[in-house]
Design an enzyme around this catalytic site. Structure first.
Site, PDB file in Angstrom:
ATOM      1  N   ASP A  30       2.607  -0.013  10.177  1.00 22.88           N
ATOM      2  CA  ASP A  30       3.127  -0.940   9.168  1.00 22.88           C
ATOM      3  C   ASP A  30       4.536  -1.368   9.590  1.00 22.88           C
ATOM      4  OD1 ASP A  30       2.090  -1.414   5.966  1.00 22.88           O
ATOM      5  OD2 ASP A  30       4.130  -2.032   6.460  1.00 22.88           O
ATOM      6  N   VAL A  64       3.360   4.459  13.140  1.00 23.15           N
ATOM      7  CA  VAL A  64       4.012   3.506  14.053  1.00 23.15           C
ATOM      8  C   VAL A  64       4.625   2.419  13.183  1.00 23.15           C
ATOM      9  CG1 VAL A  64       3.690   1.766  15.855  1.00 23.15           C
ATOM     10  CG2 VAL A  64       2.432   3.934  15.977  1.00 23.15           C
ATOM     11  N   ASN A 119      -5.608  -4.880   9.011  1.00 27.29           N
ATOM     12  CA  ASN A 119      -5.554  -5.069   7.554  1.00 27.29           C
ATOM     13  C   ASN A 119      -4.214  -5.599   7.046  1.00 27.29           C
ATOM     14  OD1 ASN A 119      -6.390  -4.186   4.657  1.00 27.29           O
ATOM     15  ND2 ASN A 119      -4.518  -3.028   5.041  1.00 27.29           N
ATOM     16  N   TYR A 154      -3.009 -18.796   4.324  1.00 28.59           N
ATOM     17  CA  TYR A 154      -3.689 -17.514   4.080  1.00 28.59           C
ATOM     18  C   TYR A 154      -5.201 -17.705   4.179  1.00 28.59           C
ATOM     19  CZ  TYR A 154      -4.939 -13.213   1.527  1.00 28.59           C
ATOM     20  OH  TYR A 154      -5.473 -12.009   1.149  1.00 28.59           O
ATOM     21  N   LYS A 159      -7.802 -16.149   6.848  1.00 32.19           N
ATOM     22  CA  LYS A 159      -8.898 -15.270   6.417  1.00 32.19           C
ATOM     23  C   LYS A 159     -10.254 -15.842   6.855  1.00 32.19           C
ATOM     24  CE  LYS A 159      -6.367 -12.102   4.544  1.00 32.19           C
ATOM     25  NZ  LYS A 159      -6.239 -10.789   5.211  1.00 32.19           N
ATOM     26  N   THR A 193      -3.295  -4.123  -6.200  1.00 35.39           N
ATOM     27  CA  THR A 193      -2.414  -3.454  -5.238  1.00 35.39           C
ATOM     28  C   THR A 193      -1.002  -4.004  -5.455  1.00 35.39           C
ATOM     29  OG1 THR A 193      -2.529  -5.149  -3.525  1.00 35.39           O
ATOM     30  CG2 THR A 193      -4.309  -3.502  -3.515  1.00 35.39           C
TER      31      THR A 193
HETATM   32  N1  LIG Z   1      -5.275  -7.130  -3.019  1.00 28.95           N
HETATM   33  C1  LIG Z   1      -6.165  -8.111  -3.067  1.00 28.95           C
HETATM   34  O1  LIG Z   1      -6.501  -8.624  -4.152  1.00 28.95           O
HETATM   35  C2  LIG Z   1      -6.801  -8.632  -1.800  1.00 28.95           C
HETATM   36  C3  LIG Z   1      -7.826  -9.580  -1.927  1.00 28.95           C
HETATM   37  C4  LIG Z   1      -8.424 -10.073  -0.771  1.00 28.95           C
HETATM   38  C5  LIG Z   1      -8.012  -9.620   0.470  1.00 28.95           C
HETATM   39  N2  LIG Z   1      -7.011  -8.708   0.555  1.00 28.95           N
HETATM   40  C6  LIG Z   1      -6.612  -8.299   1.890  1.00 28.95           C
HETATM   41  O2  LIG Z   1      -6.615  -6.884   1.990  1.00 28.95           O
HETATM   42  C7  LIG Z   1      -5.571  -6.474   2.881  1.00 28.95           C
HETATM   43  C8  LIG Z   1      -4.661  -5.493   2.188  1.00 28.95           C
HETATM   44  O3  LIG Z   1      -4.127  -6.111   1.015  1.00 28.95           O
HETATM   45  P1  LIG Z   1      -3.207  -5.339  -0.015  1.00 28.95           P
HETATM   46  O4  LIG Z   1      -3.425  -5.975  -1.332  1.00 28.95           O
HETATM   47  O5  LIG Z   1      -3.374  -3.877   0.153  1.00 28.95           O
HETATM   48  O6  LIG Z   1      -1.763  -5.780   0.507  1.00 28.95           O
HETATM   49  P2  LIG Z   1      -0.310  -5.110   0.330  1.00 28.95           P
HETATM   50  O7  LIG Z   1       0.633  -6.252   0.187  1.00 28.95           O
HETATM   51  O8  LIG Z   1      -0.341  -4.060  -0.742  1.00 28.95           O
HETATM   52  O9  LIG Z   1      -0.092  -4.393   1.726  1.00 28.95           O
HETATM   53  C9  LIG Z   1       0.062  -5.124   2.898  1.00 28.95           C
HETATM   54  C10 LIG Z   1       0.783  -4.254   3.905  1.00 28.95           C
HETATM   55  O10 LIG Z   1       0.925  -5.006   5.105  1.00 28.95           O
HETATM   56  C11 LIG Z   1       2.217  -4.719   5.627  1.00 28.95           C
HETATM   57  N3  LIG Z   1       2.673  -5.772   6.504  1.00 28.95           N
HETATM   58  C12 LIG Z   1       3.042  -7.037   6.175  1.00 28.95           C
HETATM   59  N4  LIG Z   1       3.441  -7.697   7.263  1.00 28.95           N
HETATM   60  C13 LIG Z   1       3.295  -6.861   8.316  1.00 28.95           C
HETATM   61  C14 LIG Z   1       3.542  -6.978   9.708  1.00 28.95           C
HETATM   62  N5  LIG Z   1       4.015  -8.104  10.239  1.00 28.95           N
HETATM   63  N6  LIG Z   1       3.288  -5.912  10.501  1.00 28.95           N
HETATM   64  C15 LIG Z   1       2.822  -4.753   9.978  1.00 28.95           C
HETATM   65  N7  LIG Z   1       2.578  -4.588   8.660  1.00 28.95           N
HETATM   66  C16 LIG Z   1       2.814  -5.620   7.837  1.00 28.95           C
HETATM   67  C17 LIG Z   1       3.104  -4.590   4.387  1.00 28.95           C
HETATM   68  O11 LIG Z   1       4.332  -3.915   4.670  1.00 28.95           O
HETATM   69  C18 LIG Z   1       2.189  -3.836   3.440  1.00 28.95           C
HETATM   70  O12 LIG Z   1       2.362  -2.427   3.577  1.00 28.95           O
HETATM   71  C19 LIG Z   1      -4.857  -7.745   3.323  1.00 28.95           C
HETATM   72  O13 LIG Z   1      -5.385  -8.181   4.543  1.00 28.95           O
HETATM   73  C20 LIG Z   1      -5.189  -8.716   2.218  1.00 28.95           C
HETATM   74  O14 LIG Z   1      -5.133 -10.050   2.652  1.00 28.95           O
HETATM   75  C21 LIG Z   1      -6.394  -8.192  -0.549  1.00 28.95           C
END
Ligand SMILES: NC(=O)c1ccc[n+]([C@@H]2O[C@H](COP(=O)([O-])OP(=O)(O)OC[C@H]3O[C@@H](n4cnc5c(N)ncnc54)[C@H](O)[C@@H]3O)[C@@H](O)[C@H]2O)c1
Length: 248
Positions: free
Chosen positions: A39, A53, A83, A152, A156, A186
């Protein structure tokens, strides 16, 4: 938990500090996997069993470090869950070019960089340990238009196509699948108000927002040998959100 299907497997999970990624790390560890948690912010907080990492997944140098760590610590890699994500909400005509580039880089290009760095290790386990498994976190945004998400959604959607491409290219040595979460509560939802949350929940057949653990269960399935004949697929984890939309 009941099953130990990831026992001894070595997995990389990105976006591991929050939300779905953190739930996947916990699930993988609970199933007996060794986890490298990646992260941009400290990924291993409270999870001393995971190797952390800290790095930007859209930078090739981060992936050189991740691959080197997997090689040095374990000499193998079985699972890659790409992710990590950023989202900047704005219609296309108001979206800054930098914000477009950043979202494409973190959400889409990072998956390519991950595969480029890690494919050699992922392939090396076949056939003795079965196929390696790549799981890409896409979204229902790949399938449905929702205002304010041009970059976005493009990223996706790109992950769905990329997953299919990689599945064909690297099969049978590596399986590649995408998970498409719907509305999952989240920290990414922190700025979203009660009314919007209620509307999103009401838009699902399940009648509620999902939990990160519910996506983690699907990722664990795709990561494990239980999904050994599934590749190039998209697995919706959306509480029926797309089914409701398709029925409208
Ligand atoms: N939460 C939802 O409703 C939802 C819906 C559809 C898809 N998703 C997808 O699921 C995945 C996780 O979503 P989430 O809701 O847990 O997100 P989140 O925002 O809670 O977590 C995302 C994480 O990615 C990290 N991050 C951001 N930029 C980064 C980078 N450049 N390098 C390394 N790490 C980085 C952030 O620090 C964070 O810890 C994502 O791909 C998101 O698009 C989530």
């Amino acid at each position: 938990m009941g099953r130990e299907s990831l026992t001894g497997r070595v997995a990389v999970v990105t976006g591991a500090a929050s939300g779905i990624g953190a739930a996947v790390v916990d699930r993988f560890l609970a199933e007996g996997a060794h986890v490298i948690a990646v992260d941009v912010t400290d990924p291993a907080t409270g999870r001393c069993e995971a190797l952390g990492v800290t790095g930007d997944v859209s930078a090739a140098a981060t992936w050189e470090r991740v691959e080197a760590l997997a090689r040095a610590e374990f000499g193998r890699l079985d699972v890659l869950h790409s992710n990590a994500s950023v989202v900047v909400r704005a219609p296309a005509h108001e979206l800054a070019e930098d914000d477009w580039d950043r979202q494409i880089a973190v959400n889409l290009k990072a998956a390519y960089l991950a595969v480029r760095a890690c494919m050699g290790l992922l392939e090396a386990g076949f056939p003795e340990r079965g196929a390696g498994s790549v799981v890409l976190s896409s979204s229902v945004h790949a399938l449905a238009g929702l205002p304010g998400h041009p970059a976005y959604a493009a990223a996706k959607g790109g992950l769905v196509s990329l997953g299919r491409q990689l599945a064909v290219e690297y099969g049978p040595r590596v399986r590649v699948n995408a998970v498409l979460p719907g509305p999952i509560l989240t920290p990414a939802w922190d700025g979203i108000g009660e009314e919007d949350r209620r509307r999103s929940a009401a838009g699902t057949a399940a009648g509620r927002l999902g939990r990160p653990e519910e996506v983690a269960a699907a990722v664990a399935f795709l990561a494990s040998e239980e999904s050994s004949y599934i590749t190039g697929a998209c697995l919706l984890v959306d509480g029926g959100w797309t089914a409701v939309k398709d029925s409208a």
